[in-house]
Write an enzyme that holds these catalytic residues in place. Structure first.
Site, short mmCIF file in Angstrom:
data_model
loop_
_atom_site.label_atom_id
_atom_site.label_comp_id
_atom_site.label_asym_id
_atom_site.label_seq_id
_atom_site.Cartn_x
_atom_site.Cartn_y
_atom_site.Cartn_z
CB ILE A 286 23.32 -59.49 10.74
CG1 ILE A 286 22.65 -58.12 10.94
CG2 ILE A 286 23.62 -59.61 9.07
CD1 ILE A 286 23.10 -56.88 10.49
CE LYS B 249 24.12 -54.73 17.46
NZ LYS B 249 23.10 -55.41 16.90
CB SER C 209 26.06 -49.30 8.09
OG SER C 209 25.28 -48.34 8.46
CE1 TYR D 203 28.35 -49.69 13.30
CE2 TYR D 203 27.31 -47.71 12.54
CZ TYR D 203 27.42 -48.94 12.58
OH TYR D 203 26.56 -49.74 11.83
CE LYS E 215 29.66 -51.47 10.21
NZ LYS E 215 29.99 -52.82 10.38
CG PHE F 241 19.55 -49.11 3.35
CD1 PHE F 241 20.37 -49.67 2.43
CD2 PHE F 241 19.44 -47.69 3.17
CE1 PHE F 241 21.17 -48.92 1.60
CE2 PHE F 241 19.99 -47.00 2.12
CZ PHE F 241 20.89 -47.55 1.32
CG ASN G 218 21.46 -48.15 21.27
OD1 ASN G 218 21.33 -47.19 22.17
ND2 ASN G 218 22.42 -48.87 21.40
N GLY H 69 22.33 -36.65 15.71
CA GLY H 69 23.00 -37.51 14.61
C GLY H 69 22.14 -38.28 13.86
#
Ligand code: UD1
Length: 342
Positions: A14, A87, A127, A152, A156, A182, A202, A301
């Site tokens: 990013i 992350k 996030s 994680y 956030k 998103f 992942n 999760g």
């Protein structure tokens, strides 16, 4: 006078796309990264895209307070965009202390130094994970946050609170924007920068592109028995360049004093739910490749369905996602082929 934006984690997926958009919008950028989860590929790509051979790069760890102080002393920083964080959701469950230590310390250091120097504009990369499994979709910024399902995700939520409290106590000197992303996917249209996961990806799209190129044998679609139209999970996949542009709007809003509150929150999404299966089918169709995939059990999760109501970002910031899923998946494939030298 040109304004200077510090991008922590600026060599990552990013961060590198945001750096390009900031430079193209006329900002001076300082990239800072410790290269813990990336190499120099994207930094070099950013220089090529922007023609900025002199793009400042500071190799440093934001957990090192002295290094953060030195950085703020060296450059006239008007705003900082903080990406520098770990992350990987699964890894955070196995190694929570690593996540809490790194993600919290680095952000605390940024805020401590920002406060010491008498103020700064701070943009934090949050996030949609803070919404957990929402009771109602799409989610607005007022949708209640839910307890995170991983360390994680917890970092956030905690960093959001830390920024909000710091802004509140700063007498207007520190301004904050929380951008809740998103699912960022794709790559720059130049195919010079993109996602570079280490080891087995992942996330869905790098797994798709690596399977298509032959690096992975088969994509597992995690769960086809969810209560959704085709049984697979629904997400809001947003093009990385669209997402990067949202940062330019946010930084400019802070610099130009257009904020309505000291700390503001915006969803950065498209408002368009897409299922895993739809994404896989679209990838095959638009790129003319066949993907080897199978249905596998649900992944622990995962939430069933989440997508954004991006109205606030559209109306308040004037930012809107414009790219279609097809354009984005073409760019993701072009990047994978670029990496493979094809
Ligand atoms: C995850 C994180 C999110 C983080 C984001 C970063 C959670 C719960 N999720 O989002 O916080 O910001 O990554 O990119 O914390 N899938 C497959 N096969 C695969 C990989 C994924 O079927 O090999 C499915 C998943 O089950 C999910 C969808 O694809 O339904 C998207 O998964 P992924 O790309 O990992 O993103 P999220 O889990 O939504």
């Amino acid at each position: 006078m040109k304004k200077t934006v510090l991008v922590s984690g600026g060599a990552g997926f990013i961060g590198s796309h945001v750096t390009v958009e900031l430079i193209e919008a006329g900002y001076d950028v300082v990239v800072a990264d410790n290269f813990s989860n990336c190499d120099r590929t994207c930094y070099e790509g950013v220089k090529k895209i922007t023609g900025r051979e002199d793009l400042p790069l500071e190799v440093m760890d934001f957990c090192d307070l002295a290094a953060v102080k030195a950085l703020f002393a060296k450059y006239p920083i008007d705003a900082v965009i903080h990406f520098a964080a770990y992350k990987a959701v699964g890894e955070s469950v196995a190694e929570p202390l690593k996540y809490y230590k790194n993600n919290l310390t680095s952000f605390l250091n940024v805020l401590e130094v920002a406060q010491e120097k008498g103020g700064c504009n701070v943009l934090f990369s949050s996030s949609a994970t803070v919404y957990g499994e929402p009771d109602v979709v799409p989610v607005t910024e007022n949708t209640p946050r839910k307890p995170a399902t991983s360390p994680y995700g917890n970092t956030k939520t905690m960093c959001e609170d830390i920024l909000r409290d710091t802004v509140k106590a700063s007498d207007g000197k520190i301004k904050g924007i929380l951008l809740r992303y998103f699912n960022p996917i794709g790559a720059h249209p130049s195919a010079l920068i993109g996602e570079l996961p280490r080891g087995v990806p992942n996330n869905l799209v790098p797994f798709i592109t690596q399977t298509a190129i032959g690096k992975r044998e088969c994509l597992s679609i995690f769960g086809n028995d969810y209560p959704t139209p085709d049984g697979t999970c629904l997400r809001d996949y947003i093009d990385i360049v669209d997402l990067a542009k949202a940062h330019v709007f946010a930084v400019t809003r802070m610099m130009e004093g257009k904020m309505k509150q000291g700390c503001e929150t915006f969803n950065v999404g498209t408002g368009r739910p897409v299922s895993v299966l739809e994404l896989v089918n679209a990838f095959e169709k638009v790129n003319g490749v066949k993907l080897n995939y199978k249905f596998a059990p649900r992944r622990a999760g995962d939430v069933t369905a989440i997508w954004a109501d991006p109205t606030l970002a559209n109306t308040e910031m004037g930012w809107k996602a414009t790219r279609t899923v097809e354009e984005t998946l073409k760019a993701a494939w072009a990047w994978e082929k670029h990496l493979a030298g094809k």
